[in-house]
Design a protein around this motif. Structure first.
Motif, PDB file in Angstrom:
ATOM      1  N   GLY A 128     -25.331   3.294 -20.795  1.00 19.42           N
ATOM      2  CA  GLY A 128     -24.114   2.517 -20.887  1.00 19.42           C
ATOM      3  C   GLY A 128     -23.263   2.605 -19.632  1.00 19.42           C
ATOM      4  N   LYS A 129     -22.257   1.732 -19.565  1.00 18.93           N
ATOM      5  CA  LYS A 129     -21.323   1.697 -18.447  1.00 18.93           C
ATOM      6  C   LYS A 129     -19.953   2.148 -18.920  1.00 18.93           C
ATOM      7  N   PHE A 130     -19.435   3.178 -18.310  1.00 23.95           N
ATOM      8  CA  PHE A 130     -18.149   3.776 -18.649  1.00 23.95           C
ATOM      9  C   PHE A 130     -17.114   3.319 -17.624  1.00 23.95           C
ATOM     10  N   ILE A 131     -15.979   2.780 -18.109  1.00 26.74           N
ATOM     11  CA  ILE A 131     -14.948   2.260 -17.219  1.00 26.74           C
ATOM     12  C   ILE A 131     -13.642   3.014 -17.461  1.00 26.74           C
ATOM     13  N   GLN A 132     -13.067   3.534 -16.398  1.00 26.36           N
ATOM     14  CA  GLN A 132     -11.794   4.257 -16.466  1.00 26.36           C
ATOM     15  C   GLN A 132     -10.698   3.477 -15.754  1.00 26.36           C
ATOM     16  N   GLY A 133      -9.485   3.539 -16.297  1.00 27.07           N
ATOM     17  CA  GLY A 133      -8.310   2.988 -15.645  1.00 27.07           C
ATOM     18  C   GLY A 133      -7.402   4.114 -15.214  1.00 27.07           C
ATOM     19  N   ILE A 134      -7.170   4.258 -13.915  1.00 23.00           N
ATOM     20  CA  ILE A 134      -6.459   5.403 -13.359  1.00 23.00           C
ATOM     21  C   ILE A 134      -5.083   4.973 -12.841  1.00 23.00           C
ATOM     22  N   ALA A 135      -4.074   5.775 -13.131  1.00 26.03           N
ATOM     23  CA  ALA A 135      -2.688   5.459 -12.768  1.00 26.03           C
ATOM     24  C   ALA A 135      -2.375   5.855 -11.333  1.00 26.03           C
ATOM     25  N   ALA A 136      -3.244   5.504 -10.403  1.00 22.35           N
ATOM     26  CA  ALA A 136      -3.032   5.839  -8.996  1.00 22.35           C
ATOM     27  C   ALA A 136      -3.978   4.980  -8.182  1.00 22.35           C
ATOM     28  N   GLY A 137      -3.862   5.114  -6.874  1.00 18.18           N
ATOM     29  CA  GLY A 137      -4.731   4.378  -5.973  1.00 18.18           C
ATOM     30  C   GLY A 137      -3.940   3.757  -4.842  1.00 18.18           C
ATOM     31  N   SER A 138      -4.520   3.768  -3.667  1.00 18.37           N
ATOM     32  CA  SER A 138      -3.870   3.211  -2.494  1.00 18.37           C
ATOM     33  C   SER A 138      -4.916   2.555  -1.607  1.00 18.37           C
ATOM     34  N   THR A 139      -4.518   1.493  -0.918  1.00 17.30           N
ATOM     35  CA  THR A 139      -5.439   0.811  -0.007  1.00 17.30           C
ATOM     36  C   THR A 139      -5.786   1.683   1.189  1.00 17.30           C
ATOM     37  N   THR A 140      -5.065   2.766   1.374  1.00 13.93           N
ATOM     38  CA  THR A 140      -5.366   3.690   2.467  1.00 13.93           C
ATOM     39  C   THR A 140      -6.346   4.784   2.050  1.00 13.93           C
ATOM     40  N   ASP A 141      -6.758   4.817   0.785  1.00 16.94           N
ATOM     41  CA  ASP A 141      -7.700   5.830   0.303  1.00 16.94           C
ATOM     42  C   ASP A 141      -9.065   5.643   0.969  1.00 16.94           C
ATOM     43  N   VAL A 142      -9.602   6.736   1.482  1.00 13.16           N
ATOM     44  CA  VAL A 142     -10.947   6.714   2.056  1.00 13.16           C
ATOM     45  C   VAL A 142     -11.775   7.802   1.390  1.00 13.16           C
ATOM     46  N   LEU A 143     -13.086   7.753   1.598  1.00  7.96           N
ATOM     47  CA  LEU A 143     -13.987   8.669   0.910  1.00  7.96           C
ATOM     48  C   LEU A 143     -14.050  10.057   1.546  1.00  7.96           C
ATOM     49  N   ALA A 162      -0.134  -2.635 -17.665  1.00  6.45           N
ATOM     50  CA  ALA A 162      -1.457  -3.190 -17.390  1.00  6.45           C
ATOM     51  C   ALA A 162      -2.552  -2.218 -17.804  1.00  6.45           C
ATOM     52  N   ARG A 163      -2.315  -0.943 -17.569  1.00 11.02           N
ATOM     53  CA  ARG A 163      -3.290   0.083 -17.918  1.00 11.02           C
ATOM     54  C   ARG A 163      -3.475   0.140 -19.433  1.00 11.02           C
ATOM     55  N   GLN A 164      -2.367   0.135 -20.156  1.00 16.43           N
ATOM     56  CA  GLN A 164      -2.432   0.200 -21.615  1.00 16.43           C
ATOM     57  C   GLN A 164      -3.071  -1.061 -22.196  1.00 16.43           C
ATOM     58  N   ASN A 165      -2.720  -2.214 -21.662  1.00 18.75           N
ATOM     59  CA  ASN A 165      -3.289  -3.470 -22.162  1.00 18.75           C
ATOM     60  C   ASN A 165      -4.790  -3.541 -21.906  1.00 18.75           C
ATOM     61  N   ALA A 166      -5.233  -3.006 -20.791  1.00 15.35           N
ATOM     62  CA  ALA A 166      -6.662  -3.000 -20.491  1.00 15.35           C
ATOM     63  C   ALA A 166      -7.426  -2.170 -21.519  1.00 15.35           C
ATOM     64  N   LEU A 167      -6.837  -1.050 -21.945  1.00 13.29           N
ATOM     65  CA  LEU A 167      -7.469  -0.217 -22.960  1.00 13.29           C
ATOM     66  C   LEU A 167      -7.487  -0.920 -24.306  1.00 13.29           C
ATOM     67  N   LEU A 168      -6.365  -1.524 -24.681  1.00 13.41           N
ATOM     68  CA  LEU A 168      -6.284  -2.223 -25.965  1.00 13.41           C
ATOM     69  C   LEU A 168      -7.275  -3.381 -26.033  1.00 13.41           C
ATOM     70  N   ALA A 169      -7.471  -4.053 -24.901  1.00 19.14           N
ATOM     71  CA  ALA A 169      -8.365  -5.206 -24.873  1.00 19.14           C
ATOM     72  C   ALA A 169      -9.828  -4.813 -24.771  1.00 19.14           C
ATOM     73  N   GLY A 170     -10.080  -3.526 -24.560  1.00 18.35           N
ATOM     74  CA  GLY A 170     -11.460  -3.076 -24.419  1.00 18.35           C
ATOM     75  C   GLY A 170     -12.032  -3.286 -23.031  1.00 18.35           C
ATOM     76  N   ASP A 171     -11.176  -3.588 -22.052  1.00 15.78           N
ATOM     77  CA  ASP A 171     -11.645  -3.777 -20.683  1.00 15.78           C
ATOM     78  C   ASP A 171     -11.951  -2.444 -20.003  1.00 15.78           C
ATOM     79  N   VAL A 172     -11.330  -1.375 -20.471  1.00 19.09           N
ATOM     80  CA  VAL A 172     -11.640  -0.022 -19.996  1.00 19.09           C
ATOM     81  C   VAL A 172     -11.830   0.870 -21.212  1.00 19.09           C
ATOM     82  N   HIS A 173     -12.500   1.987 -21.009  1.00 14.89           N
ATOM     83  CA  HIS A 173     -12.783   2.913 -22.115  1.00 14.89           C
ATOM     84  C   HIS A 173     -11.836   4.110 -22.142  1.00 14.89           C
ATOM     85  N   ALA A 174     -11.137   4.368 -21.034  1.00 15.82           N
ATOM     86  CA  ALA A 174     -10.230   5.521 -20.987  1.00 15.82           C
ATOM     87  C   ALA A 174      -9.178   5.289 -19.917  1.00 15.82           C
TER      88      ALA A 174
END
Length: 510
Positions: free
Chosen positions: A30-45, A227-239
């Protein structure tokens, strides 16, 4: 079932036990999708640059460290199969054999040494530079990496679990590419869009048994809480992480959602600087501490999703939490006594902004109201969110703030309370109590007897609570929303959100 019945277990009980065993057995795929309350366009690996939970989650997707905190909050070996020391100053980490990087290279001690050295040195800009600063030397001894520290530190193996210290592969010249996204983790990075999303596919040759149950994992940056909460309610993310305490009850009533909640090390604070009047008077500091209705703050600011703080930064999630330390409660008589003894009169300013934490201004108003019952006048100064951390925190004598906490007592004390720390926001230094506190912290690092360490750290917590400007009224829970399609072990780590930020590795589809 047959074995249990043959052993005399009645059928209903055998059925129940069999069902529990099946529920605890991870499914694969299966495919597990997470919605995270952070992130920046300057993030690198590059692991040295990680500064938020979005990129940190991606790092744990493809990488491993020498040690890790498991879902029972125990330190265990990861790429180091074991670790040991006779004196807490020279540490030997035995490197796990047969581990393969995503590019096909076999893990060696050379990879470990180069990966740690990447964070060291005067020119290093790594976020982990302070963690590796005590390392004086790193050498290979067969399949063992030997670390020599500048002083004994019994918690050094915990430091090696820091998410910045991922082990990366060196090339034929001994160099490594910190932005390659190649590691030894359970998933191989397929797609990475900075501050937007990452997709990882299960690594066919993953060394870690009992982990990485999904075929694919996607991590989305969903900073907006609605947006994070709505994504979970809609089933677009799993956590999702960081569920808003004000809406957690509503979200929990959704038929397809479970609310997972653990008390970790996150705490909301109101540090008083001991080097600035009137907070250079300990009777005044004690008066203000006794004037706080802590349960009211937990109820009204955290909506019950937290725990009482006791004016030190060590939570029940830490190994050496001083559970015997009496809980400080609102006491108008003691507050008046210490306030009168301090000789202070007139209003006391408390700076606050919701930049510190959600509800910080309201919390300051509640503190002002409860202090008024003790005859203490607190003037809440609403500070602008813009520039709060550069203009208010560690500048104004009393303000609202927060700490995410640290997995170990020494790590937390060293980060925010020892006298040489730049983040010592209580200015706890140059007093007999501060001197004793710093002495204890140094001694406890080198003490291998766990009972003795517990006593030392209990004294350190007592000193902060009674003699410093440390004002910690509440610990906030990690609140996560999880689809009922997802299952996990009965234990969830509390060192970071989403099971130590390792939900992708530890969870599975029910």
């Amino acid at each position: 079932m047959q074995s249990m019945v043959a052993a005399g277990v009645v059928i209903p009980t055998a059925l129940s036990w069999a069902s529990e065993a099946m529920a605890a057995t991870p499914n694969k795929g299966g495919k597990f999708i997470q919605g995270i309350a952070a992130g920046s366009t300057t993030d690198v690996l590059d692991p040295a640059t990680y500064e938020n939970n979005f990129i940190g989650s991606i790092g744990y997707l493809f990488g491993n460290t020498l040690t890790e905190v498991n879902n029972r909050n125990e330190l265990v070996g990861e790429l180091a199969e074991s670790f040991e020391s006779d004196d807490a100053q020279t540490w030997r980490f035995n490197i796990r054999q047969g581990v393969e990087f995503h590019n096909g290279k076999t893990l060696t001690t050379e990879d470990v040494i180069a990966s740690i050295n990447m964070h060291r040195g005067e020119d290093s800009t790594s976020a982990a530079k302070g963690i590796v600063a005590p390392i004086q030397d790193i050498q290979a001894d067969g399949n063992t990496v030997v670390f020599t520290l500048d002083a004994p530190n019994a918690d050094f193996p915990y430091m090696m679990s820091d998410y910045h210290l991922q082990i990366l592969p060196v090339d034929s010249t001994g160099a490594l590419d910190p932005q390659s996204g190649i590691g030894t983790g359970s998933y191989v990075i397929e797609t990475y869009e900075p501050g937007v999303r990452a997709v990882g596919n299960k690594f066919a040759n993953s060394w870690k048994e009992g982990a990485g149950h999904f075929d694919q994992v996607e991590i989305l940056a969903l900073v907006d809480p609605t947006a994070r909460q709505n994504a979970l309610l809609a089933g677009d993310v799993h956590a999702i992480d960081r569920v808003d305490p004000k809406t957690v009850a509503l979200l929990g009533r959704a038929p397809n959602i479970n609310i997972e909640e653990v008390t970790g090390t996150l705490h909301y604070v109101f540090p008083m600087r001991g080097d600035a009047a009137p907070f250079d008077n300990n009777d005044l500091r004690l008066a203000l501490k006794y004037a706080i209705k802590r349960q009211e703050l937990v109820d009204k600011i955290l909506h019950g999703h937290g725990a009482l703080g006791n004016d030190h930064p060590i939570s029940t999630a830490n190994r050496f939490h001083a559970s015997d330390l009496p809980q400080r409660e609102f006491d108008a008589d003691k507050a008046r006594h210490h306030y009168e003894k301090s000789g202070h009169s007139g209003p006391i300013q408390l700076s606050a902004s919701d930049a510190a934490f959600a509800g910080a201004v309201d919390a300051a108003q509640l503190i002002s109201a409860s202090a008024a019952e003790c005859g203490i006048d607190i003037e809440v100064v609403r500070e602008p969110s813009d520039g709060y951390w550069s203009n208010v925190w560690n500048k104004k004598p009393w303000c609202a703030s927060y700490w995410s906490g640290r997995p170990t007592e020494d790590w937390m004390f060293t980060s925010g309370y020892v006298q040489e720390s730049e983040w010592n926001d209580t200015a706890f230094r140059d007093t007999p109590s501060a001197d004793r506190f710093n002495e204890i912290v140094v001694q406890a690092r080198s003490e291998l007897d766990q009972d003795k360490r517990r006593g030392m750290y209990a004294e350190a917590q007592q000193l902060l609570a009674d003699d410093s400007g440390s004002t910690v009224p509440m610990f906030a829970n990690y609140i996560m929303g999880v689809s009922k399609e997802i299952a996990h072990d009965e234990n969830i780590a509390s060192n970071w959100t989403l099971d130590g930020t390792k939900a992708a590795e530890r969870w599975w589809f029910a």
